[in-house]
Design an enzyme around this catalytic site. Sequence first.
Site: not given
Length: 289
Positions: A144-145, A148, A224
Amino acid sequence: MKRIALFLLTNIAVVAVLGIVASLLGVNRFLTANGLNLGALLGFAFIMGFGGAIISLLISKPMAKWTSGVHVINEPRNADEAWIVNTVRGFADKAGIGMPEVGIYEGEPNAFATGAFKNSALVAVSTGLLSGMTREEVEAVIGHEVAHIANGDMVTMTLIQGVMNTFVVFLSRVIGYAVDSFLRKNDSESSGPGIGYYVTTIVLDILLGFVAAMIVAWFSRQREFRADAGAAQLMGRKQPMINALARLGGMHPGELPKSVAAMGITGNIGKLFSTHPPMEERIAALQKG
């Protein structure tokens, strides 16, 4: 207390620097004897709006390291650190970005990514996250990071924040000048802005600032969902990210510094101002997608 003091001092320093820049360029003299110079005001608003957002982006990585006490893993000291570094490297290669710095910090479950550039970012995970989740779930959070970073979310949010800041500074002063002119329309001896200008500008800076924060938060929530989908794509399946979100929903998330709060895996409470959607909505979006 250290985070709050550092945040306040940093903002004071940024405003001081931007004020000096605006003064040197002459755009801070937008109130003239002939009225409001809209061109100069727009230049002033642009410098104050984008300047603060860009400086915050440029210093985000060192600030995050300092305020969170991040230990950067230059040489893994154990098998767990080696696994984290290799996981980040594998996702970075898949996402087509440079290898980020990898760090660990003491705290409740959370993780974040920060940095001004895709190829020199930072991914940090908390000890609470590592001890409270399975490896597959931690892997999903790391994905997930990395998503980003690959999506360019740090730069995107900086640009959105800059636009919002510029509008707040510009509109509050235009409306403040109009209110002041109306209040002093029969005062033939008036020179320069009056109390109406300053009061209106201060009030509108605050009110419009809240509106701007809600708009920025909405964009952050959409980002997100994309990062969750990006993590699922990097892992090749959705379930690990769904499991990670479900587990995080039952945990007490750790607080992040304001400069990186929007890039964490969990966010603050408060629907309109929240940078992260509710866990239930994120899980539903993954299941539907």
